[in-house]
Design an enzyme around this catalytic site. Structure first.
Site, PDB file in Angstrom:
ATOM      1  N   PHE A 137      52.425 -43.052 -19.758  1.00 35.95           N
ATOM      2  CA  PHE A 137      53.150 -42.659 -18.551  1.00 35.95           C
ATOM      3  C   PHE A 137      52.237 -41.799 -17.690  1.00 35.95           C
ATOM      4  CE2 PHE A 137      55.788 -40.077 -15.801  1.00 35.95           C
ATOM      5  CZ  PHE A 137      56.624 -41.029 -15.258  1.00 35.95           C
ATOM      6  N   ASP A 222      44.822 -37.589 -19.016  1.00 33.82           N
ATOM      7  CA  ASP A 222      46.034 -37.111 -18.361  1.00 33.82           C
ATOM      8  C   ASP A 222      46.660 -36.061 -19.277  1.00 33.82           C
ATOM      9  OD1 ASP A 222      48.588 -36.644 -17.467  1.00 33.82           O
ATOM     10  OD2 ASP A 222      49.081 -38.755 -17.092  1.00 33.82           O
ATOM     11  N   LYS A 251      52.907 -30.120 -14.688  1.00 34.48           N
ATOM     12  CA  LYS A 251      53.983 -29.550 -15.502  1.00 34.48           C
ATOM     13  C   LYS A 251      53.859 -28.030 -15.732  1.00 34.48           C
ATOM     14  CE  LYS A 251      56.254 -33.524 -17.275  1.00 34.48           C
ATOM     15  NZ  LYS A 251      55.562 -34.820 -17.222  1.00 34.48           N
TER      16      LYS A 251
END
Ligand SMILES: *Cc1c(COP(=O)(O)O)cnc(C)c1O
Length: 394
Positions: A137, A222, A251
């Protein structure tokens, strides 16, 4: 507004893109949040691995309060003092030589993809292919959807940008086969998050690094979810003893304030020049102040080490639960990024835990636990007790 009124108005005014749980959260402190009815919850979802220092951390609150009254936003047409300070801090605490700031994980990954393509164009004779992983993702923009490579996220939005192909995660041989004369980079999560907290074999990232170096292509990690202390080190790649060429963060980086960052080794970063890439809000003083206070606190209070220790404790608690209940499969993860396989019961378990005052989420067939990194043993015990009670009645 009552919860029912809120839900009614949300359905009337907000675009219908989330399937939301029927509670309205109004307040948070540490690892706890309260809803509109005053009910208290232990927040083991932490805004999806965002509130690493918990809610309303005094250092972060104070930094935002102070900076908001001094300078909230100026453009990147001018040098920004707070951006230089936080940029230096981030670079000095990572492998990277340079950083670019944006506002979210998807944007950070877009920036990484663009940097890899520009590097491929200028220094690799025009290569632009990027190999990513099945079950990955990387975000919801068109290019990051193409990188994500999962049909359920892509359907209805085709055509997607060209130049991406997927191989199975944790399979170096397939990756090696997929690298061809047009490949400029490999992009992957050190531990797949949204895909269900999938931890690769201990040597996998080293093998990917070795392959990228041997083929002369870039390794993009990532770390949007795994970064900022979540896995027990400041960055998850440090667990595996590898250094990427490009890394993305978002995040947890701003302690709850929106920020994305794309970091790269100096040589790679130099493929960008003035005009190559930009973001109006990227690196604005308020985001920088929040993020600097967050990182400073993480380092001063050894938060990543704490995440490793309490994560181990939580892991053992989950193993205990598996001993007591049928139907629990694999328990996976590093630090405070943990997953527990529960099959079809996972969504019902999430709802029942919420009823009993514990917020968690589920990805495919696993429960995902990403509590604030400041969570205490008592809070972990309480969470484990709630899951125990729920599994008794499910
Ligand atoms: C959440 C996430 C993203 C997307 O971040 P947004 O801020 O929602 O755009 C990208 N990559 C990973 C690994 C993520 O967990």
């Amino acid at each position: 507004m009552t919860t029912e009124e809120c839900i009614g108005l949300a359905k009337k005014y907000l675009m219908n893109t989330y399937s939301q749980a029927p509670i309205v959260l109004l307040k948070g402190n540490g690892a706890r949040v309260w809803d509109e009815e005053g009910k208290e919850y232990l927040d083991f979802a932490a805004g999806i691995a965002v509130n690493n220092l918990g809610h309303a951390h005094p250092k972060v609150v104070e930094a935002i309060r102070k900076q908001a009254g001094v300078l909230m936003h100026v453009s990147n047409l001018y040098y920004i003092d707070m951006q230089i300070r936080f940029g230096r801090m981030l670079v000095e605490n990572s492998f990277a030589g340079k950083v670019f700031f944006c506002n979210s994980g998807a944007e950070a990954n877009e920036a990484a993809i663009k940097l890899a393509r520009k590097y491929g164009r200028d220094r690799m004779g025009g290569k632009f292919g990027i190999i990513t992983m099945e079950n990955a993702f990387h975000g919801r923009t068109l290019a990051t959807l193409a990188a994500t490579g999962q049909k359920k996220y892509q359907e209805g939005f085709e055509p997607l940008p060209d130049g991406f192909r997927q191989v199975p995660f944790n399979d170096t041989a397939s990756l090696e086969k997929a690298v061809d004369a047009g490949t400029c980079a490999v992009m992957l999560e050190p531990i797949q998050g949204v895909g269900g907290v999938i931890v690769p074999g201990e040597d996998y990232l080293k093998e990917v690094r070795e392959l990228c170096t041997r083929k002369g292509i870039l390794m993009i990690l990532d770390e949007v979810q795994t970064g900022m202390g979540r896995t027990g080190r400041l960055f998850a790649h440090q667990l595996y003893g590898v250094v990427p060429d490009i890394m993305t963060l978002a995040k947890g980086i701003g302690g709850g304030f929106p920020l994305g960052a794309m970091l790269a080794a100096d040589d790679v970063a130099s493929a960008f020049g003035p005009g190559s890439h930009a973001s109006t809000f990227g690196g604005n003083p308020l985001a920088m102040a929040a993020s600097a206070a967050t990182l400073r606190t993480m380092l001063d209070e050894k938060i990543p080490e704490r995440a490793a220790e309490i994560g181990m404790y939580f892991f053992e608690k989950l193993v205990e639960l598996r001993g007591k209940h049928a139907g629990i499969g694999e328990i996976r993860g590093k630090g405070l990024m943990l997953g527990m396989e529960l099959g079809e019961k996972a969504p019902a378990c999430v709802a029942a835990c919420r009823e009993k005052g514990l917020l968690i989420d589920s990805t495919t067939r696993s429960l995902r636990f990403v509590p604030p990194l400041i969570v205490t043993r008592d809070e972990v015990n309480r969470a484990a007790d709630i899951i125990d009670e729920v599994l008794n009645i499910l």
